[in-house]
Motif scaffolding. Structure first.
Motif, mmCIF file in Angstrom:
data_model
loop_
_atom_site.group_PDB
_atom_site.id
_atom_site.type_symbol
_atom_site.label_atom_id
_atom_site.label_comp_id
_atom_site.label_asym_id
_atom_site.label_seq_id
_atom_site.Cartn_x
_atom_site.Cartn_y
_atom_site.Cartn_z
ATOM 1 N N ALA A 1 0.830 -1.204 0.000
ATOM 2 C CA ALA A 1 0.000 0.000 0.000
ATOM 3 C C ALA A 1 0.864 1.254 0.000
ATOM 4 O O ALA A 1 0.566 2.239 -0.697
ATOM 5 N N ALA A 2 1.949 1.231 0.778
ATOM 6 C CA ALA A 2 2.840 2.402 0.841
ATOM 7 C C ALA A 2 3.528 2.641 -0.498
ATOM 8 O O ALA A 2 3.599 3.779 -0.987
ATOM 9 N N ILE A 3 4.018 1.576 -1.135
ATOM 10 C CA ILE A 3 4.725 1.723 -2.415
ATOM 11 C C ILE A 3 3.785 2.246 -3.494
ATOM 12 O O ILE A 3 4.087 3.214 -4.206
ATOM 13 N N ALA A 4 2.620 1.609 -3.622
ATOM 14 C CA ALA A 4 1.674 2.038 -4.655
ATOM 15 C C ALA A 4 1.133 3.439 -4.373
ATOM 16 O O ALA A 4 1.014 4.273 -5.277
ATOM 17 N N GLY A 5 0.793 3.690 -3.110
ATOM 18 C CA GLY A 5 0.231 5.005 -2.761
ATOM 19 C C GLY A 5 1.209 6.138 -2.984
ATOM 20 O O GLY A 5 0.832 7.204 -3.502
ATOM 21 N N LEU A 6 2.467 5.944 -2.609
ATOM 22 C CA LEU A 6 3.463 7.002 -2.811
ATOM 23 C C LEU A 6 3.728 7.216 -4.297
ATOM 24 O O LEU A 6 3.953 8.354 -4.732
ATOM 25 N N ALA A 7 3.690 6.135 -5.095
ATOM 26 C CA ALA A 7 3.862 6.289 -6.548
ATOM 27 C C ALA A 7 2.727 7.122 -7.131
ATOM 28 O O ALA A 7 2.943 8.019 -7.967
ATOM 29 N N GLY A 8 1.502 6.857 -6.670
ATOM 30 C CA GLY A 8 0.353 7.616 -7.174
ATOM 31 C C GLY A 8 0.385 9.069 -6.725
ATOM 32 O O GLY A 8 0.132 9.981 -7.520
ATOM 33 N N ALA A 9 0.693 9.303 -5.461
ATOM 34 C CA ALA A 9 0.715 10.671 -4.945
ATOM 35 C C ALA A 9 1.842 11.481 -5.571
ATOM 36 O O ALA A 9 1.676 12.670 -5.888
ATOM 37 N N VAL B 1 1.646 11.816 -21.263
ATOM 38 C CA VAL B 1 0.811 11.876 -20.069
ATOM 39 C C VAL B 1 1.585 11.292 -18.896
ATOM 40 O O VAL B 1 2.093 10.163 -18.975
ATOM 41 N N ALA B 2 1.691 12.043 -17.803
ATOM 42 C CA ALA B 2 2.348 11.535 -16.607
ATOM 43 C C ALA B 2 1.461 10.480 -15.946
ATOM 44 O O ALA B 2 0.237 10.582 -15.954
ATOM 45 N N ALA B 3 2.091 9.455 -15.395
ATOM 46 C CA ALA B 3 1.366 8.377 -14.728
ATOM 47 C C ALA B 3 2.246 7.825 -13.619
ATOM 48 O O ALA B 3 3.474 7.979 -13.643
ATOM 49 N N PRO B 4 1.640 7.175 -12.617
ATOM 50 C CA PRO B 4 2.454 6.533 -11.578
ATOM 51 C C PRO B 4 3.431 5.539 -12.186
ATOM 52 O O PRO B 4 3.130 4.897 -13.197
ATOM 53 N N ASN B 5 4.598 5.424 -11.568
ATOM 54 C CA ASN B 5 5.604 4.506 -12.085
ATOM 55 C C ASN B 5 5.032 3.092 -12.177
ATOM 56 O O ASN B 5 4.508 2.548 -11.203
ATOM 57 N N THR B 6 5.144 2.515 -13.367
ATOM 58 C CA THR B 6 4.533 1.201 -13.607
ATOM 59 C C THR B 6 5.152 0.111 -12.746
ATOM 60 O O THR B 6 4.439 -0.734 -12.189
ATOM 61 N N LEU B 7 6.480 0.118 -12.602
ATOM 62 C CA LEU B 7 7.154 -0.916 -11.822
ATOM 63 C C LEU B 7 6.748 -0.838 -10.349
ATOM 64 O O LEU B 7 6.440 -1.859 -9.728
ATOM 65 N N ALA B 8 6.734 0.392 -9.788
ATOM 66 C CA ALA B 8 6.348 0.549 -8.392
ATOM 67 C C ALA B 8 4.893 0.149 -8.161
ATOM 68 O O ALA B 8 4.559 -0.508 -7.170
ATOM 69 N N THR B 9 4.038 0.528 -9.101
ATOM 70 C CA THR B 9 2.621 0.171 -8.974
ATOM 71 C C THR B 9 2.423 -1.332 -9.050
ATOM 72 O O THR B 9 1.653 -1.920 -8.275
#
Length: 304
Positions: free
Chosen positions: A70-78, A277-285
């Motif tokens: 949750a922390a990895i995905a959430g920080l990538a999104g934020a 288009v900027a997007a959350p890092n795919t690997l981290a997500t």
């Protein structure tokens, strides 16, 4: 399902949606990212409580995996929502190379007389193999690239004896390119139309070109609906940009017209532009989502 599992799964799902439906303005909204971070905090705090209640080492390991995911995905999104740039569209001339900060270089395909608008845009990055953007969506780490077909005009100029003349674009992206990118707009008879201009130095002429869709061209020709072809209206000025008399003509369907002492031909072609288009890092997500799902499955199997 426990609170921390629900919060973690919501975070992972929200970030995956940011990638799947990239480019939505809501992702850059402050409240959206505050909620995302808040859910991460809820997941971590709730996971801490659950950790000390766990009855075995495997359950604790699964809980840690869920919280970490949750922390990895959430920080990538934020990070993407708060710090990434807004979506941009890059329009390049044939053969042009455009440097995009934090991404690389977009190399646009060359044009020729036989194929004025062929090929694909290539993304060149350090330590990466060149990526051909043939599809509408290409993943480049923290960015998603989409090729967008847009109408451009390939022009050819000859003198009245048939000799080819050089075309220049002093105000264009490429000085010697015969492809007009049609990035400007003007209103004619209440219709918003794309236009561009070019010079014919040998004839001391400046030519303005206005592009019409097939429907607009039919209206221009007083309802001649049989002409289902795009058209370009040429207006020829002298080298001092003074209009010449009777120097306006319409080239429809790539047919040559004689105007202003020139023979001009225009062909409307499709040529790619690139939307970044900027997007959350795919690997981290992917890593974060895998940890969350794996941890939840582990707890279910352990009866937790």
């Amino acid at each position: 399902m426990n609170l921390f599992c629900t919060a973690a799964l919501t975070v992972a799902a929200a970030v995956v949606v940011e990638i799947a439906l990239a480019g939505q303005p809501v992702y850059h909204a402050g409240w959206y990212n505050v909620v995302l971070v808040a859910l991460v905090v809820v997941a971590i705090v709730a996971a801490r409580r659950q950790f000390f209640r766990a009855s075995c080492v495997r359950a604790r390991f699964a809980i840690v995996a869920i919280a970490a995911g949750a922390a990895i995905a959430g920080l990538a999104g934020a990070a993407s929502g708060l710090f990434a740039p807004d979506s941009q569209t890059f329009v390049g001339a044939p053969g042009q190379r455009i440097s995009v900060e934090e991404l690389g270089v977009l190399a646009f395909p060359l044009a020729s007389t036989d194929a004025p608008a062929s090929g694909s845009v290539t993304l060149e990055r350090a330590l990466h193999a060149p990526m051909e953007l043939r599809q509408r969506r290409s993943d480049a780490g923290n960015f998603i690239l989409r090729t967008i077909p847009r109408s451009v005009v390939y022009v050819e100029a000859r003198d009245l004896r048939g000799s080819r003349l050089t075309i220049t674009q002093p105000a264009g992206s490429a000085f010697l390119s015969p492809v007009l990118l049609m990035e400007h707009r003007q209103t004619i008879a209440g219709v918003d139309l794309p236009y561009d201009s070019f010079n014919v130095p040998a004839a001391r002429r400046i030519v303005k070109a206005v592009m019409f869709t097939p429907g607009q061209a039919a209206m221009l020709l007083h309802g001649a609906s049989k002409i289902a072809e795009a058209a370009v209206l040429f207006a020829v000025d002298d080298e001092n940009e003074r209009p010449l008399s009777n120097a306006i003509a319409l080239s429809a369907g790539g047919r040559a017209v004689r105007v202003g002492g020139l023979s001009l031909r225009a062909t409307v072609e499709s040529y790619p532009a690139v939307e970044v288009v900027a997007a959350p890092n795919t690997l981290a997500t992917a890593l974060g989502t895998a940890l969350v799902l794996g941890g939840i499955v582990g707890l279910i199997l352990l009866g937790g």
